[in-house]
Design an enzyme around this catalytic site. Structure first.
Site, PDB file in Angstrom:
ATOM      1  N   CYS A  34      -0.202  -0.184   4.355  1.00 36.20           N
ATOM      2  CA  CYS A  34      -0.494   0.670   5.533  1.00 36.20           C
ATOM      3  C   CYS A  34      -2.196   0.760   4.858  1.00 36.20           C
ATOM      4  CB  CYS A  34       0.142   1.156   6.002  1.00 36.20           C
ATOM      5  SG  CYS A  34       0.407   2.786   4.433  1.00 36.20           S
TER       6      CYS A  34
ATOM      7  N   HIS B 234       0.403   7.956   3.756  1.00 35.07           N
ATOM      8  CA  HIS B 234       0.101   7.002   4.558  1.00 35.07           C
ATOM      9  C   HIS B 234      -0.698   6.669   5.725  1.00 35.07           C
ATOM     10  CE1 HIS B 234       2.242   4.073   7.963  1.00 35.07           C
ATOM     11  NE2 HIS B 234       1.277   4.747   8.971  1.00 35.07           N
TER      12      HIS B 234
END
Length: 896
Positions: free
Chosen positions: A572, A847
């Site tokens: 990510c 994230h």
């Protein structure tokens, strides 16, 4: 739009504004107000398109007055969705406001002209200056406007292929850099002499230029360009003035379809705004040597007292400042549109605070419900160990991290409401007593603030418990050995498709954000295999080196540039940066058009492979066919040159961006830049040493230069050094939960005391002051926020600053932070935000996502790995912001 109608309503804006007042509407129902507002907007649009600026102004003003009345209605929060559906969101109304401002400026200019005496008639601009019966009557001010064309308008006409561009710079300058537009050609300065006819000039042109010259009678418009002329009536001794005279007065066989225009600011401005439409964007306009200016540049701070020191910026400067700009409703925390500090405004009415609180609580409660639902699912999965696969587990964890981050932002909003209420109470204690009704309202607000604080404390305990379980899982994982998969991974096997045993421990392991436990921890490198043997997916691009595998997922009605990127195992961080770069329209256009292929270097470390893979991926993201694709080949290539990107460990997006930009710069650094002057400044010399006299589009777009000045406190002698940068890394204050971007900029560019500096003038060690300034602003300014720092209590460990940073979406002013030489440059100093790389969570498990403003749609979108969704501009600012992408380049559509 039709021709402007004559002024008939008033003689000034003040009288016109009085006609836009609306009656008291508090007794009217919301439905009536919404329908009336909608009709007002439609009517205003009709007046504008009909050319009646006065009636358009009055009706637009009534529309915004009506919008204000709607927002003040007590039942507005319950009708908020309907209001947005009927009247548009904040961005839509901001565009309407921009239209109104254009009308205001036009009316102000027209009213001023109305009060002036009639001016003499200008000659006919179309038929070579020969007056005729149909000659338009044009005032000198209008002539000046008609005689110039902005770079933006020229670019638009180039896209329409309706313009002929005559570049009258010297032939050597034209060869060094010119427009890539097919209908632009060189009329060399050295061939243009006063008194010659158009026929004689044509005879001197090259054969290819003669063909273009002949099309001047059939093109919709003809535009002249030199290096930097800014006036419609240039100096008579210039080549562009002579060429204009030839075309207007000595070209009897041609009648032009439109007035001949001059590009405002010339090639210097155009190359600055549209670098990808020039063969070499790094050339500079010729300048005269000016030793006086060079001497002044060497002295950045004549007085040592001109420097603001770091110790002068006290802790109070980082305290959150009240911000009451309502333009960005319904933001969790309102963002000052300019991003600058302002004096505290008057205290708001209690009724307004109640409305703000009602809106805020509604959003916070929705977030609470989503967080509770996700948390219950997470707990159930952790306890039972079934129901979700590994990928779904990870997505659930990422969603929880984002909801937790938003909950932290709502705590900031709750504190802001509490501070506003305290200001009102203090004000009334000094001036007057509150009424009984206001006292009850205040108590109600205080009660809800305390209740919200109690909920926030409960949510924090739940967050800590989740983090505790994850920490246990991470510790267990260090000693965990999973069954080794039988045989090596096959070429077609995807990391994101690997699933593990479904038990509670495995579920927790998947949520830690660490490598896949099916991959041995001491083998981070991707196994080597014959990539040519991969099964061919639905969309495969063959090259001489490899077969690319994007593994696309077909989507329906996917907008161009709105394709997601699959998570290939904690990638990510990479996806976030790639989406931000993909939404840099100049870079995307450069890749999609294959212009980059003309400038690839094959003699550098990466052999041109990185730019090839980035360009291939961007083409997939912008073909408008796929819901998501995989960046497998790009990941493989970058892993070859940097080990940390090979495995499935989570990495730092800033580190990836910095390394990637360096590779891209090197892959394209083949443009030779000739020296324009014999004598150059120290700044220019340092830039040439950094670039080795070779430029690239990446250098031109993303790289700037920093000037470091050291000034002796004894003799005041200055010494300067220069260093190039692709992003600014700003410290966040450790003692403040809320701060503003300009405060961090002030701290970064303030002076600091250094000891034991070898002063070249004093010939001994002295105390000195060091100060940074930007000596070269890049078109794209990337700002990195230093959220991660070494944990002083735990060697080798890092912690994260969760500061809520307020940064402007528009008009970031960099004037306070530039060196003297850069202040005189023609480059813009005001930037607009277009992308944000976000980080949620901590160093142990986090994230990344990206918020990007689409150049093609003019709207913000959220890129969360393979999922792309619309985003309200009011949600762009958050405590998750990690890297900010700003630009002063004009908006441009990415071509097909």
């Amino acid at each position: 739009m039709a021709k402007l109608k004559k002024l008939h309503m008033s003689s000034n804006l003040d009288d016109l504004e009085k006609m836009s007042i609306i009656p008291d509407l508090r007794s009217k129902g919301m439905k009536i107000l919404l329908n009336t507002a909608r009709k007002l907007y439609m009517t205003a649009e009709e007046y504008r398109l009909d050319g009646d600026e006065e009636l358009a102004y009055i009706t637009y003003m009534k529309y915004f007055n009506m919008l204000t009345a709607i927002h003040k209605k007590s039942d507005y929060p319950s009708h908020k969705t309907t209001v947005r559906q009927m009247l548009g969101d904040t961005e839509s109304n901001r565009r309407i406001m921009d239209t109104l401002e254009e009308i205001i400026n036009s009316l102000r200019h027209r009213y001023a002209q109305q009060h002036q005496a009639p001016e003499p008639i200008a000659p006919d601009l179309v038929s070579n200056g020969r007056a005729g019966v149909d000659s338009p009557i044009t005032q000198p001010t209008q002539y000046a406007r008609l005689g110039l064309i902005t770079c933006q308008d020229l670019y638009r006409r180039m896209q329409e292929k309706s313009v002929l561009v005559m570049d009258c710079r010297p032939s050597a300058d034209y060869e060094a850099s010119h427009l890539t537009y097919y209908c632009a050609f060189n009329v060399p300065e050295e061939l243009i002499t006063p008194g010659m006819s158009a026929g004689r000039l044509q005879a001197r042109l090259s054969s290819s230029a003669k063909a273009s010259w002949a099309s001047r009678s059939v093109k919709d418009s003809v535009v002249l360009m030199d290096w930097n002329t800014k006036d419609a009536q240039p100096a008579t001794n210039t080549a562009i003035s002579t060429l204009l005279d030839i075309l207007k007065n000595w070209d009897p066989d041609v009648t032009y379809r439109a007035p001949i225009q001059i590009v405002e600011g010339g090639y210097e401005y155009f190359i600055m705004m549209y670098p990808t439409h020039c063969t070499n964007p790094s050339v500079q306009a010729p300048q005269q040597n000016n030793n006086d200016i060079e001497t002044i540049d060497d002295i950045e701070y004549p007085s040592i007292h001109d420097i603001t020191m770091k110790e002068d910026i006290s802790a109070k400067d980082f305290r959150p400042r009240p911000d009451f700009n309502r333009a960005n409703k319904p933001a969790a925390t309102r963002v000052n549109e300019q991003g600058i500090s302002r004096p505290s405004p008057p205290a708001k009415p209690i009724a307004e605070i109640m409305r703000d609180q009602a809106e805020f609580l509604q959003r916070a409660e929705q977030n609470d419900e989503q967080l509770e639902k996700a948390s219950k699912m997470w707990k159930r999965q952790a306890a039972e160990g079934d129901g979700l696969n590994a990928t779904e587990d990870q997505e659930l964890h990422f969603r929880i991290l984002q909801l937790e981050s938003k909950a932290q932002d709502y705590i900031v909003e709750n504190n802001r409401l509490r501070e506003e209420l305290s200001r009102i109470q203090e004000l009334h204690n000094v001036t007057q007593q509150l009424s009984q009704k206001e006292v009850e309202a205040t108590r109600n607000i205080e009660s809800k603030i305390r209740e919200r604080q109690r909920l926030d404390e409960q949510h924090e305990l739940e967050r800590q418990e989740r983090e505790r379980l994850l920490a246990i899982a991470r510790e267990t994982k260090k000693h965990y050995k999973s069954p080794t998969p039988s045989g090596p991974p096959s070429p077609g096997r995807n990391l994101e498709d690997v699933h593990v045993v479904s038990d509670s421990l495995e579920s927790l392991l998947q949520l830690t954000g660490d490598p896949d436990p099916t991959i041995a921890p001491n083998k981070a490198e991707i196994p080597t295999f014959d990539r040519a043997m991969k099964p061919q997916p639905r969309n495969v691009e063959r090259t001489s080196q490899r077969v690319r595998d994007f593994s696309p997922v077909i989507g329906q009605n996917v907008g161009r540039g709105l394709t997601g990127l699959k998570n290939l195992g904690n990638t990510c961080y990479m996806n976030s940066i790639l989406q931000c770069l993909s939404n840099t329209p100049q870079l995307t256009e450069y890749c999609i058009s294959d212009k980059y292929k003309n400038y690839i270097s094959r003699s550098n470390k990466t052999n041109g492979q990185v730019i090839e893979e980035v360009a291939a991926l961007i083409k997939e993201l912008w073909n408008g066919q796929y819901k998501c694709v995989a960046s497998r080949d790009l990941r493989y290539v970058v892993g070859q040159y940097q080990k940390i990107f090979r495995g499935v460990d989570q990495q730092d997006s800033h580190e990836f961006l910095t390394i990637l930009m360096d590779w891209l710069r090197s892959d394209l650094q083949t443009l030779h830049v000739p020296r324009q002057r014999e004598m150059i400044s120290a700044s220019e010399k340092a830039w040439l040493e950094f670039t080795k006299a070779k430029e690239s589009m990446i250098l031109h777009l993303f790289y700037g230069q920093m000037k470091s000045t050291v000034k002796c406190v004894a003799c005041h002698k200055e010494s300067a050094t220069y260093e190039s940068f692709s992003n600014l890394s700003l410290e966040l204050p450790p003692n403040s939960n809320v701060c503003q971007l300009n405060q961090c900029m002030d701290m970064y560019f303030s002076g600091e005391r250094i000891h034991g500096w070898n002063c070249p003038s004093c010939k001994t060690k002295r105390d000195a002051i060091k100060k940074l300034d930007i000596s070269k602003l890049p078109p794209v300014l990337v700002v990195h926020l230093k959220r991660f720092y070494a944990d002083p209590s735990n060697s080798g460990s890092y912690m994260k600053k969760q500061n809520y940073l307020r940064f402007p979406l528009e008009n970031l002013d960099m004037n306070p932070y530039i060196a003297r030489a850069e202040s005189r440059a023609v480059t813009p100093k005001t930037y607009q935000l277009y992308a944000v790389s976000n980080h949620y969570g901590t160093m142990e498990g986090g994230h990344y996502t990206a918020f990007c403003k689409s150049a093609n749609y003019g709207k913000w979108f959220k890129f969360d790995d393979q999922v792309v969704s619309a985003l309200d501009s009011s949600n762009v600012v958050s405590s998750a912001a990690y890297i900010l992408f700003y630009t002063w380049l004009p908006p441009m559509q990415v071509p097909l």
